[in-house]
Design a protein around this motif. Structure first.
Motif, PDB file in Angstrom:
ATOM      1  N   TRP A  98      30.956  22.392 -53.716  1.00  0.00           N
ATOM      2  CA  TRP A  98      32.656  23.125 -54.064  1.00  0.00           C
ATOM      3  C   TRP A  98      32.291  24.411 -54.630  1.00  0.00           C
ATOM      4  O   TRP A  98      33.073  25.276 -54.287  1.00  0.00           O
ATOM      5  CB  TRP A  98      33.361  21.997 -54.921  1.00  0.00           C
ATOM      6  N   GLU A  99      31.248  24.785 -55.408  1.00  0.00           N
ATOM      7  CA  GLU A  99      31.120  26.167 -55.941  1.00  0.00           C
ATOM      8  C   GLU A  99      30.784  26.968 -54.806  1.00  0.00           C
ATOM      9  O   GLU A  99      31.118  28.159 -55.107  1.00  0.00           O
ATOM     10  CB  GLU A  99      30.108  25.933 -57.041  1.00  0.00           C
ATOM     11  N   GLN A 100      30.009  26.693 -54.001  1.00  0.00           N
ATOM     12  CA  GLN A 100      29.602  27.540 -53.079  1.00  0.00           C
ATOM     13  C   GLN A 100      30.895  27.801 -52.217  1.00  0.00           C
ATOM     14  O   GLN A 100      31.019  29.168 -51.737  1.00  0.00           O
ATOM     15  CB  GLN A 100      28.537  26.917 -51.984  1.00  0.00           C
ATOM     16  N   GLU A 101      31.710  26.932 -51.795  1.00  0.00           N
ATOM     17  CA  GLU A 101      33.005  27.232 -51.162  1.00  0.00           C
ATOM     18  C   GLU A 101      33.872  28.162 -51.944  1.00  0.00           C
ATOM     19  O   GLU A 101      34.490  28.943 -51.490  1.00  0.00           O
ATOM     20  CB  GLU A 101      33.623  25.908 -50.673  1.00  0.00           C
ATOM     21  N   ALA A 102      33.556  28.057 -53.303  1.00  0.00           N
ATOM     22  CA  ALA A 102      34.519  29.052 -54.047  1.00  0.00           C
ATOM     23  C   ALA A 102      34.173  30.419 -53.910  1.00  0.00           C
ATOM     24  O   ALA A 102      34.747  31.401 -53.968  1.00  0.00           O
ATOM     25  CB  ALA A 102      34.353  28.494 -55.527  1.00  0.00           C
ATOM     26  N   VAL A 103      32.517  30.551 -53.845  1.00  0.00           N
ATOM     27  CA  VAL A 103      32.276  31.956 -53.712  1.00  0.00           C
ATOM     28  C   VAL A 103      32.694  32.573 -52.387  1.00  0.00           C
ATOM     29  O   VAL A 103      33.099  33.554 -52.511  1.00  0.00           O
ATOM     30  CB  VAL A 103      30.474  31.701 -53.749  1.00  0.00           C
ATOM     31  N   ALA A 104      32.671  31.632 -51.000  1.00  0.00           N
ATOM     32  CA  ALA A 104      32.954  32.010 -50.088  1.00  0.00           C
ATOM     33  C   ALA A 104      34.501  32.569 -50.082  1.00  0.00           C
ATOM     34  O   ALA A 104      34.797  33.588 -49.709  1.00  0.00           O
ATOM     35  CB  ALA A 104      32.755  31.357 -49.193  1.00  0.00           C
ATOM     36  N   SER A 105      35.257  31.747 -50.703  1.00  0.00           N
ATOM     37  CA  SER A 105      36.660  32.041 -50.960  1.00  0.00           C
ATOM     38  C   SER A 105      36.884  33.269 -51.791  1.00  0.00           C
ATOM     39  O   SER A 105      37.714  34.008 -51.340  1.00  0.00           O
ATOM     40  CB  SER A 105      37.483  30.991 -51.538  1.00  0.00           C
ATOM     41  N   GLY A 106      36.223  33.585 -52.777  1.00  0.00           N
ATOM     42  CA  GLY A 106      36.343  34.658 -53.592  1.00  0.00           C
ATOM     43  C   GLY A 106      35.821  36.010 -52.924  1.00  0.00           C
ATOM     44  O   GLY A 106      36.707  36.988 -53.074  1.00  0.00           O
ATOM     45  N   VAL A 107      34.780  35.815 -51.919  1.00  0.00           N
ATOM     46  CA  VAL A 107      34.618  36.940 -51.112  1.00  0.00           C
ATOM     47  C   VAL A 107      35.784  37.502 -50.198  1.00  0.00           C
ATOM     48  O   VAL A 107      36.174  38.441 -50.021  1.00  0.00           O
ATOM     49  CB  VAL A 107      33.304  36.878 -50.481  1.00  0.00           C
ATOM     50  N   ALA A 108      36.372  36.451 -49.645  1.00  0.00           N
ATOM     51  CA  ALA A 108      37.515  36.620 -48.787  1.00  0.00           C
ATOM     52  C   ALA A 108      38.795  37.346 -49.667  1.00  0.00           C
ATOM     53  O   ALA A 108      39.298  38.236 -49.309  1.00  0.00           O
ATOM     54  CB  ALA A 108      37.917  35.238 -48.041  1.00  0.00           C
ATOM     55  N   HIS A 109      39.004  36.632 -50.875  1.00  0.00           N
ATOM     56  CA  HIS A 109      40.145  37.161 -51.534  1.00  0.00           C
ATOM     57  C   HIS A 109      39.899  38.639 -52.013  1.00  0.00           C
ATOM     58  O   HIS A 109      40.570  39.566 -51.793  1.00  0.00           O
ATOM     59  CB  HIS A 109      40.255  36.364 -52.706  1.00  0.00           C
ATOM     60  N   LEU A 110      38.753  38.914 -52.480  1.00  0.00           N
ATOM     61  CA  LEU A 110      38.157  40.255 -52.892  1.00  0.00           C
ATOM     62  C   LEU A 110      38.365  41.272 -51.850  1.00  0.00           C
ATOM     63  O   LEU A 110      38.805  42.347 -51.897  1.00  0.00           O
ATOM     64  CB  LEU A 110      36.926  40.304 -53.859  1.00  0.00           C
ATOM     65  N   LEU A 111      37.793  40.761 -50.579  1.00  0.00           N
ATOM     66  CA  LEU A 111      37.576  41.837 -49.577  1.00  0.00           C
ATOM     67  C   LEU A 111      39.385  41.928 -49.119  1.00  0.00           C
ATOM     68  O   LEU A 111      39.379  43.052 -48.920  1.00  0.00           O
ATOM     69  CB  LEU A 111      37.018  41.214 -48.251  1.00  0.00           C
TER      70      LEU A 111
END
Length: 178
Positions: A98-111
């Motif tokens: 779940w934490e790894q998915e949060a990182v991927a989501s964070g990259v998408a949002h910041l992008l």
């Protein structure tokens, strides 16, 4: 306060965009910055897939196949650039899935914030077919990967600032521990 604060306040989803899009080189520069999100153990459990031109038609066929339809969905043609957001899970005893998915989501949002700040219209689109085998195959996903959706990117059409999103009432959403 300026910079990130203003970018967050100004962020909005652009469901309709023009045929303009950032170049591959411009995209790489923004991705390099977006990749700086908090990432426990620096696993980089994400990757992005750039879809332009005929790639969008291929995705349209995969979406229709996933939905049991023939032909090609026109959904991927709504923007000149789609960026598939992929959670690419790594084996780790310290960092749960779940934490790894949060990182991927964070990259998408910041992008998406960086693209918006650079003058591009962006909307993050998902759908039930993000988990469909035909769509995963079209993207070349591996067994340890999941598609989280696509950033649809294009030029911002002329639009008034009056469409700004409602202010968030933070008092309703922040509390103390009971």
């Amino acid at each position: 306060m300026a910079g990130a604060f203003e970018a967050a306040l100004d962020r909005r989803s652009w469901s309709k965009v023009t045929d303009d899009a950032p170049t591959h080189r411009e995209l790489l520069e923004l991705v390099a910055a977006a990749g700086r999100v908090a990432d426990h153990s620096s696993l980089q459990p994400w990757r992005l897939i750039e879809l332009r031109g005929d790639d969008r038609e291929k995705l349209g066929r995969a979406i229709n196949k996933a939905e049991g339809d023939k032909g090609s969905s026109s959904k991927p043609l709504r923007a000149p650039l789609l960026i598939a957001v992929v959670a690419s899970y790594r084996k780790s005893h310290k960092v749960p899935r779940w934490e790894q998915e949060a990182v991927a989501s964070g990259v998408a949002h910041l992008l998406s914030l960086l693209l918006d700040e650079a003058g591009w219209g962006v909307i993050w689109r998902t759908g039930g077919y993000t988990r469909a085998k035909a769509v995963a195959k079209a993207h070349g996903l591996k067994k340890n990967e999941e598609l989280l959706g696509w950033l649809y990117v294009g030029g911002k059409p002329p639009r008034s600032r009056e469409g700004r999103r409602k202010t968030i009432d933070a008092r309703r959403l922040v509390s103390r521990m009971p």
